[in-house]
Design an enzyme around this catalytic site. Structure first.
Site, PDB file in Angstrom:
ATOM      1  CG  HIS A 287      70.836  23.023   8.575  1.00  0.00           C
ATOM      2  ND1 HIS A 287      70.298  24.244   8.911  1.00  0.00           N
ATOM      3  CD2 HIS A 287      69.811  22.234   8.186  1.00  0.00           C
ATOM      4  CE1 HIS A 287      68.987  24.179   8.740  1.00  0.00           C
ATOM      5  NE2 HIS A 287      68.665  22.974   8.297  1.00  0.00           N
TER       6      HIS A 287
ATOM      7  CG  ASP B 221      67.147  15.121   5.055  1.00  0.00           C
ATOM      8  OD1 ASP B 221      66.125  14.567   5.492  1.00  0.00           O
ATOM      9  OD2 ASP B 221      67.141  16.222   4.489  1.00  0.00           O
TER      10      ASP B 221
HETATM   11  N1  CMC Z   1      79.927  18.445   2.063  1.00  0.00           N
HETATM   12  C1  CMC Z   1      81.098  19.072   1.799  1.00  0.00           C
HETATM   13  N2  CMC Z   1      81.287  20.402   1.969  1.00  0.00           N
HETATM   14  C2  CMC Z   1      80.235  21.121   2.386  1.00  0.00           C
HETATM   15  C3  CMC Z   1      78.990  20.531   2.684  1.00  0.00           C
HETATM   16  C4  CMC Z   1      78.859  19.140   2.505  1.00  0.00           C
HETATM   17  N3  CMC Z   1      77.702  18.528   2.752  1.00  0.00           N
HETATM   18  N4  CMC Z   1      78.131  21.484   3.073  1.00  0.00           N
HETATM   19  C5  CMC Z   1      78.800  22.648   3.054  1.00  0.00           C
HETATM   20  N5  CMC Z   1      80.086  22.416   2.637  1.00  0.00           N
HETATM   21  C6  CMC Z   1      81.158  23.428   2.543  1.00  0.00           C
HETATM   22  C7  CMC Z   1      81.012  24.301   1.305  1.00  0.00           C
HETATM   23  O1  CMC Z   1      81.708  23.741   0.211  1.00  0.00           O
HETATM   24  C8  CMC Z   1      81.595  25.597   1.785  1.00  0.00           C
HETATM   25  O2  CMC Z   1      82.997  25.447   1.797  1.00  0.00           O
HETATM   26  P1  CMC Z   1      83.963  26.754   1.489  1.00  0.00           P
HETATM   27  O3  CMC Z   1      83.645  27.732   2.588  1.00  0.00           O
HETATM   28  O4  CMC Z   1      85.326  26.216   1.498  1.00  0.00           O
HETATM   29  O5  CMC Z   1      83.515  27.262   0.141  1.00  0.00           O
HETATM   30  C9  CMC Z   1      81.149  25.687   3.242  1.00  0.00           C
HETATM   31  O6  CMC Z   1      80.993  24.303   3.656  1.00  0.00           O
HETATM   32  C10 CMC Z   1      79.841  26.429   3.452  1.00  0.00           C
HETATM   33  O7  CMC Z   1      78.864  25.827   2.613  1.00  0.00           O
HETATM   34  P2  CMC Z   1      77.672  26.588   1.908  1.00  0.00           P
HETATM   35  O8  CMC Z   1      77.248  25.845   0.687  1.00  0.00           O
HETATM   36  O9  CMC Z   1      78.024  28.033   1.755  1.00  0.00           O
HETATM   37  O10 CMC Z   1      76.547  26.473   3.026  1.00  0.00           O
HETATM   38  P3  CMC Z   1      75.015  26.746   2.826  1.00  0.00           P
HETATM   39  O11 CMC Z   1      74.513  27.236   4.116  1.00  0.00           O
HETATM   40  O12 CMC Z   1      74.775  27.610   1.630  1.00  0.00           O
HETATM   41  O13 CMC Z   1      74.418  25.298   2.467  1.00  0.00           O
HETATM   42  C11 CMC Z   1      73.522  23.130   2.696  1.00  0.00           C
HETATM   43  C12 CMC Z   1      73.768  24.468   3.387  1.00  0.00           C
HETATM   44  C13 CMC Z   1      72.602  22.285   3.563  1.00  0.00           C
HETATM   45  C14 CMC Z   1      72.787  23.354   1.350  1.00  0.00           C
HETATM   46  C15 CMC Z   1      74.879  22.427   2.464  1.00  0.00           C
HETATM   47  O14 CMC Z   1      75.524  22.187   3.689  1.00  0.00           O
HETATM   48  C16 CMC Z   1      74.723  21.113   1.677  1.00  0.00           C
HETATM   49  O15 CMC Z   1      74.701  21.146   0.447  1.00  0.00           O
HETATM   50  N6  CMC Z   1      74.603  19.944   2.385  1.00  0.00           N
HETATM   51  C17 CMC Z   1      74.363  18.701   1.731  1.00  0.00           C
HETATM   52  C18 CMC Z   1      72.902  18.579   1.353  1.00  0.00           C
HETATM   53  C19 CMC Z   1      72.015  18.313   2.561  1.00  0.00           C
HETATM   54  O16 CMC Z   1      72.302  17.479   3.389  1.00  0.00           O
HETATM   55  N7  CMC Z   1      70.862  19.014   2.606  1.00  0.00           N
HETATM   56  C20 CMC Z   1      69.860  18.821   3.669  1.00  0.00           C
HETATM   57  C21 CMC Z   1      69.758  20.014   4.557  1.00  0.00           C
HETATM   58  S1  CMC Z   1      68.794  19.671   6.039  1.00  0.00           S
HETATM   59  C22 CMC Z   1      67.199  19.279   5.513  1.00  0.00           C
HETATM   60  C23 CMC Z   1      66.537  20.341   4.725  1.00  0.00           C
HETATM   61  O17 CMC Z   1      66.822  21.518   4.802  1.00  0.00           O
HETATM   62  O18 CMC Z   1      65.619  19.990   4.005  1.00  0.00           O
END
Ligand code: CMC
Length: 429
Positions: free
Chosen positions: A306, A364
């Protein structure tokens, strides 16, 4: 006044930016004069460190895993309140008295039905459309019914729009489902609660009324409370940005719904179930964990991570327990997807990759299992999230519209394209 000094080391010119404090949370640097004084913008792609507004609605402490609606902890609301009462709280800032709640419920009930003309929109959608696309279209179309009657500058009109939206969302959502499965349109009932009504519109037929299952209603009620509001996330920011141009509120919300649909946002509940189905068996989890960590593989562990929570999402904790209770009550405690989810969570939380990046289950991760257990089809998961979140969107919109000096939102950019150049005719290219 506390300030932060920002100095352009090339020229030595400095400005003092005031530090502003909220009730809780990190202080913010008020850099509104930066461009005027130093001729520079801030650069913050994806708004990772930008507070875009002041708000009194929701507070999140992502490190401690705290979520408050109008100051009330989400755990207490999930335990003691109901969705409609939470709607009142989010919209007006206080918990209602009995009389206020009766008046509010009455007002909502008055608006649950859709204009019959709007029903004809459904027939234009493709037979296998995703119901989120129907939701975007039909909610956008709502603005055509209330355009002339709506004075955006009148708080009473704004309030009526908010009530209309909250009242009509279940009707619109349930009937997107009915249209897609070829069932007749089901009219709302005002003699049952908000969540019961949503379920009866999804599951009853003219020849077979829906028998209200209290356990199912309770589980959905909790889920809707948890999804009701979440401060300046992507869909809410979309609604605010659209609203800042003084657009019609239903059009702004249609934009919010479109944003919510993506798998990185509300679409994750659907994506989690697809992922669990693909994993298929607990013995396959280690192989998938390797894929989730592999930077050359775009597959992510859906329902994990998140932007704000760097600790267990408090909503995920509640929903995990609710999932347990529901499956036990329905006698489906050995649900294979739930087993895979729990084992996946256990393994991920012990894995250095997820520990180092502070990736925990989000709301989720378990919500899809609850919805599956309630026989809600997979493509309706994000739709139900949207129904629950509509109150968050309109509460934020009303708060913004009440601001004294509302200005249109307009982010700036760092231009990295070509410098000015002269047009070359096609023959000479
Ligand atoms: N699985 C594997 N690696 C992950 C995940 C994941 N679910 N989420 C983040 N990472 C890694 C990412 O690859 C990055 O690694 P590195 O630093 O080595 O490059 C690091 O963690 C930071 O990730 P980010 O993409 O920069 O984080 P963000 O804040 O931009 O993204 C997120 C947040 C929710 C989009 C992301 O964690 C994600 O894609 N999660 C899966 C989708 C999900 O469950 N979404 C629902 C969110 S909660 C409900 C809502 O908001 O509606």
């Amino acid at each position: 006044m506390d300030t932060v000094t920002i100095t352009d080391n090339r020229t030595g010119k400095s400005i003092e930016c005031p530090i502003k404090q909220g009730t809780h949370g990190p202080d913010v640097i008020d850099c509104q004069t930066l461009y005027k004084e130093l001729g520079m913008f801030t650069f913050d792609p994806a708004f990772v460190t930008t507070a875009s507004c002041e708000s009194k609605i929701t507070f999140i402490d992502g490190d401690k895993g705290i979520l408050l609606y109008r100051g009330y902890p989400i755990e207490q609301l999930a335990e003691n309140s109901n969705y409609l009462e939470v709607c009142y709280l989010l919209l007006y800032g206080e918990l209602p008295t009995t009389t206020e709640m009766e008046g509010f419920t009455d007002n909502i009930n008055r608006h649950t039905i859709l204009n019959e003309g709007l029903l004809r929109f459904y027939n234009g959608f493709r037979h296998n459309a995703h119901p989120m696309s129907i939701l975007v279209g039909v909610v956008g179309a709502l603005s055509s019914y209330y355009y002339d009657a709506m004075d955006i500058n009148d708080p009473e009109h704004r309030n009526r729009s908010a009530l209309r939206l909250i009242a009509k969302m279940p009707t619109i959502a349930a009937n997107s489902h009915n249209y897609l499965i070829g069932h007749p349109y089901v009219y709302p009932r005002n003699d049952v609660g908000y969540v019961e009504n949503l379920m009866q519109m999804m599951f009853s037929m003219p020849n077979r009324p829906y028998e209200i299952n209290e356990v199912a209603v309770k589980a959905l009620e909790i889920m809707m409370i948890l999804h009701a509001e979440h401060e300046q996330n992507a869909s809410t920011s979309t609604v605010r940005l659209a609203g800042s141009s003084q657009a019609h509120p239903f059009s702004c919300v249609a934009g919010g719904i479109a944003t919510l649909w993506g798998p990185a946002h509300g679409g994750a509940n659907e994506a989690v179930i697809r992922m669990l189905q693909e994993i298929g068996d607990v013995k396959n989890i280690p192989k998938y964990i390797e894929r989730f960590k592999d930077k050359n593989d775009p597959t992510r562990l859906m329902g994990f991570g998140h932007r704000v929570y760097k600790n267990y999402d408090p909503r995920a904790k509640i929903i995990r327990n609710s999932c347990h209770d529901l499956l036990n009550a329905l006698g489906t405690a050995d649900q294979p997807l739930f087993e895979i989810a729990m084992e996946l969570e256990r393994i991920a939380l012990e894995d250095d990759y997820f520990i180092e990046r502070k990736l925990y289950p989000n709301v989720d991760f378990y919500s899809g299992i609850i919805l599956s257990a309630l026989d809600i089809p997979l493509n309706m998961f994000t739709v139900l999230f949207a129904v629950a979140r509509s109150v968050g969107w309109v509460s934020q919109w009303m708060e913004m519209m009440n601001e004294e000096n509302l200005r249109i939102g307009r982010p700036r950019q760092l231009y990295i394209g070509a410098s000015q150049r002269d047009y070359v005719s096609m023959k000479q290219r």
